[in-house]
Scaffold this motif. Sequence first.
Motif, PDB file in Angstrom:
ATOM      1  N   ALA A 110     -34.905 -17.796 -35.406  1.00  0.00           N
ATOM      2  CA  ALA A 110     -34.131 -16.611 -35.044  1.00  0.00           C
ATOM      3  C   ALA A 110     -34.808 -15.329 -35.529  1.00  0.00           C
ATOM      4  N   PHE A 111     -35.328 -15.355 -36.765  1.00  0.00           N
ATOM      5  CA  PHE A 111     -35.974 -14.161 -37.301  1.00  0.00           C
ATOM      6  C   PHE A 111     -37.282 -13.873 -36.574  1.00  0.00           C
ATOM      7  N   GLY A 112     -38.018 -14.928 -36.207  1.00  0.00           N
ATOM      8  CA  GLY A 112     -39.243 -14.722 -35.439  1.00  0.00           C
ATOM      9  C   GLY A 112     -38.949 -14.066 -34.097  1.00  0.00           C
ATOM     10  N   TYR A 113     -37.905 -14.528 -33.430  1.00  0.00           N
ATOM     11  CA  TYR A 113     -37.518 -13.914 -32.152  1.00  0.00           C
ATOM     12  C   TYR A 113     -37.113 -12.457 -32.359  1.00  0.00           C
ATOM     13  N   PHE A 114     -36.332 -12.195 -33.414  1.00  0.00           N
ATOM     14  CA  PHE A 114     -35.895 -10.826 -33.679  1.00  0.00           C
ATOM     15  C   PHE A 114     -37.078  -9.920 -34.005  1.00  0.00           C
ATOM     16  N   ARG A 115     -38.003 -10.416 -34.807  1.00  0.00           N
ATOM     17  CA  ARG A 115     -39.120  -9.589 -35.250  1.00  0.00           C
ATOM     18  C   ARG A 115     -40.035  -9.204 -34.086  1.00  0.00           C
ATOM     19  N   PHE A 116     -40.215 -10.090 -33.102  1.00  0.00           N
ATOM     20  CA  PHE A 116     -41.141  -9.803 -32.012  1.00  0.00           C
ATOM     21  C   PHE A 116     -40.462  -9.185 -30.793  1.00  0.00           C
ATOM     22  N   ASN A 117     -39.158  -9.393 -30.645  1.00  0.00           N
ATOM     23  CA  ASN A 117     -38.498  -8.937 -29.423  1.00  0.00           C
ATOM     24  C   ASN A 117     -37.460  -7.848 -29.642  1.00  0.00           C
ATOM     25  N   LEU A 176     -37.336  -5.870 -33.090  1.00  0.00           N
ATOM     26  CA  LEU A 176     -37.690  -4.962 -34.180  1.00  0.00           C
ATOM     27  C   LEU A 176     -38.677  -3.916 -33.672  1.00  0.00           C
ATOM     28  N   SER A 177     -38.213  -2.672 -33.568  1.00  0.00           N
ATOM     29  CA  SER A 177     -39.047  -1.613 -32.992  1.00  0.00           C
ATOM     30  C   SER A 177     -39.998  -0.991 -34.008  1.00  0.00           C
ATOM     31  N   HIS A 178     -39.768  -1.210 -35.299  1.00  0.00           N
ATOM     32  CA  HIS A 178     -40.653  -0.678 -36.340  1.00  0.00           C
ATOM     33  C   HIS A 178     -40.937  -1.796 -37.345  1.00  0.00           C
ATOM     34  N   THR A 179     -42.200  -2.004 -37.636  1.00  0.00           N
ATOM     35  CA  THR A 179     -42.588  -3.049 -38.583  1.00  0.00           C
ATOM     36  C   THR A 179     -43.055  -2.475 -39.912  1.00  0.00           C
ATOM     37  N   THR A 180     -43.033  -1.163 -40.063  1.00  0.00           N
ATOM     38  CA  THR A 180     -43.442  -0.523 -41.313  1.00  0.00           C
ATOM     39  C   THR A 180     -42.275   0.275 -41.870  1.00  0.00           C
ATOM     40  N   GLY A 181     -42.389   0.617 -43.159  1.00  0.00           N
ATOM     41  CA  GLY A 181     -41.350   1.411 -43.793  1.00  0.00           C
ATOM     42  C   GLY A 181     -40.087   0.604 -44.050  1.00  0.00           C
ATOM     43  N   MET A 182     -39.008   1.315 -44.337  1.00  0.00           N
ATOM     44  CA  MET A 182     -37.748   0.666 -44.671  1.00  0.00           C
ATOM     45  C   MET A 182     -37.161  -0.069 -43.479  1.00  0.00           C
ATOM     46  N   VAL A 194     -25.733  -9.853 -37.744  1.00  0.00           N
ATOM     47  CA  VAL A 194     -25.698  -9.889 -36.279  1.00  0.00           C
ATOM     48  C   VAL A 194     -25.143  -8.575 -35.725  1.00  0.00           C
ATOM     49  N   VAL A 195     -24.059  -8.085 -36.330  1.00  0.00           N
ATOM     50  CA  VAL A 195     -23.482  -6.817 -35.886  1.00  0.00           C
ATOM     51  C   VAL A 195     -24.478  -5.672 -36.101  1.00  0.00           C
ATOM     52  N   GLY A 196     -25.188  -5.691 -37.229  1.00  0.00           N
ATOM     53  CA  GLY A 196     -26.202  -4.672 -37.478  1.00  0.00           C
ATOM     54  C   GLY A 196     -27.310  -4.696 -36.448  1.00  0.00           C
ATOM     55  N   ILE A 197     -27.743  -5.909 -36.058  1.00  0.00           N
ATOM     56  CA  ILE A 197     -28.789  -6.028 -35.039  1.00  0.00           C
ATOM     57  C   ILE A 197     -28.302  -5.466 -33.702  1.00  0.00           C
ATOM     58  N   LEU A 231     -38.834  -3.324 -43.487  1.00  0.00           N
ATOM     59  CA  LEU A 231     -38.618  -4.124 -44.687  1.00  0.00           C
ATOM     60  C   LEU A 231     -37.196  -4.660 -44.787  1.00  0.00           C
ATOM     61  N   LEU A 232     -36.210  -3.886 -44.331  1.00  0.00           N
ATOM     62  CA  LEU A 232     -34.811  -4.273 -44.486  1.00  0.00           C
ATOM     63  C   LEU A 232     -34.483  -5.599 -43.805  1.00  0.00           C
ATOM     64  N   PRO A 233     -34.900  -5.841 -42.548  1.00  0.00           N
ATOM     65  CA  PRO A 233     -34.606  -7.153 -41.947  1.00  0.00           C
ATOM     66  C   PRO A 233     -35.192  -8.311 -42.743  1.00  0.00           C
ATOM     67  N   SER A 234     -36.385  -8.140 -43.298  1.00  0.00           N
ATOM     68  CA  SER A 234     -36.976  -9.207 -44.107  1.00  0.00           C
ATOM     69  C   SER A 234     -36.160  -9.465 -45.364  1.00  0.00           C
ATOM     70  N   MET A 235     -35.616  -8.416 -45.957  1.00  0.00           N
ATOM     71  CA  MET A 235     -34.796  -8.582 -47.155  1.00  0.00           C
ATOM     72  C   MET A 235     -33.501  -9.331 -46.831  1.00  0.00           C
TER      73      MET A 235
END
Length: 451
Positions: free
Chosen positions: A51-58, A60-66, A169-172, A69-73
């Motif tokens: 699920a996180f892999g799908y979210f990160r590539f499809n 997540l519009s920013h992979t740097t900064g907060m 999920v609601v945040g996403i 970092l926040l989704p990974s946390m």
Amino acid sequence: MTEEPLHSTELDSQQEEKLRDLTSQSWNLELVISGAAMFAILQLPDLLDVAFGYFRFNMLSHTTGMLGLLPSMVYSIMKAICYVLFAAFLTNFVMRAFWVGLVGLLSVYPTGIHYDRIPFTPRYTQEKMAARFGSLQNYIINLDRRCNIVFAVSFLIVFIFIIVALGYVVGIIGYTVIRPMIPDQYAFLIKVAAIGLLIVYMAAATILSLPAVRSTPRGAELHYRFSNLLRFLYWGLSKPFGFIINTFYSHIPSKKMLRVMGMMTFLFIIVMIVNFFTDFTRQNKQVSVLNTRFLYSARYDSLFVKAESYDDKRAEGTYIETASVQSDVIREPFIRLFVAYPKALDTLLTELTTALVLDGSRPVQERRRKYATWSSEQINKLMQIRINDSLYTDPKLLFTLRENPGQQGWQTVLFPKNLKTGQNYLNIVIQPLDKQKPTEIATIPFWYSAE
């Protein structure tokens, strides 16, 4: 004037007898539920990875900064909860199985332990052992109570996992669906208003929690109403959650409760931090936090070999971070290149490209063909591929979709004339049309050996 204790135990004799029967027979259900829960929890980390892999590539519009970092946390928090939850159910399962063994032992020897009959032991040692261990019957009763407590705590952790997961999920949904609909000027005002409401809430919570305020009738009423404002964050679990936690609060001394909660929170934070750095290192193999070397650096693509950059080295079902070629050692006179198209890259390309305005009166098929042709032209203008010192300004990229794990991107086949036996480099950049500073996508080292 003393206050009367507040508790609800209005049960008739028939209900009390039924409750005793239920509690006396709950141990077998605990074993079944704990075993099933452990099996289910073992599947959760892999599902979270997918699920996180799908979210990160499809998504997540920013992979740097907060923002990156926040989704990974949050992802690490959820995985840490899974590990703690598994440990809780495993502890209950082992303790309850041990309890069953002791009950069986007591059925064979109903009188329990006779310390005065233990051989090869002086009287003094027998008395000390009797004082230290006590009777087998009391130990079985105490162990049964501890099993029940651990089982209840396990479900507290289940509720926490559900609350965090649904909140995520609601945040996403808010970040990926609602946020793009809000203009930037209003989005900033909404952020300021949200921060202001958070500050007001924290200040009000602090004031209403003061003993001098809560001791007054009006303050107590306000404190109760204020504490119920965020009940919706429990996603309908506030009542079962409240039954368990309030039972603990009403029977365990406050100092002991705070000490236990502090210890559990500390252990959870340790698990979360270790899991966060482990997952972060696994996702970005060029960052080494817990396992460093003196003469080792993986910060630069040109000096680091990533397995996911080569089709024959990458594990099946793995997302390609940036780009890939067929092998680390290429024997063919061509290079088959795949360039990944994650959401973060889409955000960059959207900023660099002026949207195409289509005539809505034209047929749908014509509009689709025109948009596809325009999209292909734009990406082939923006993306530049360099092999050693040869530049491909029009790499003839075509759209493609990798079946496993369903990753969008572009593919092309290059026939370079400057390949040299030994080490070579393939470099990919996004070059804006206004000649601004290019954005590097990937640098892939490979070795060429002609057949």
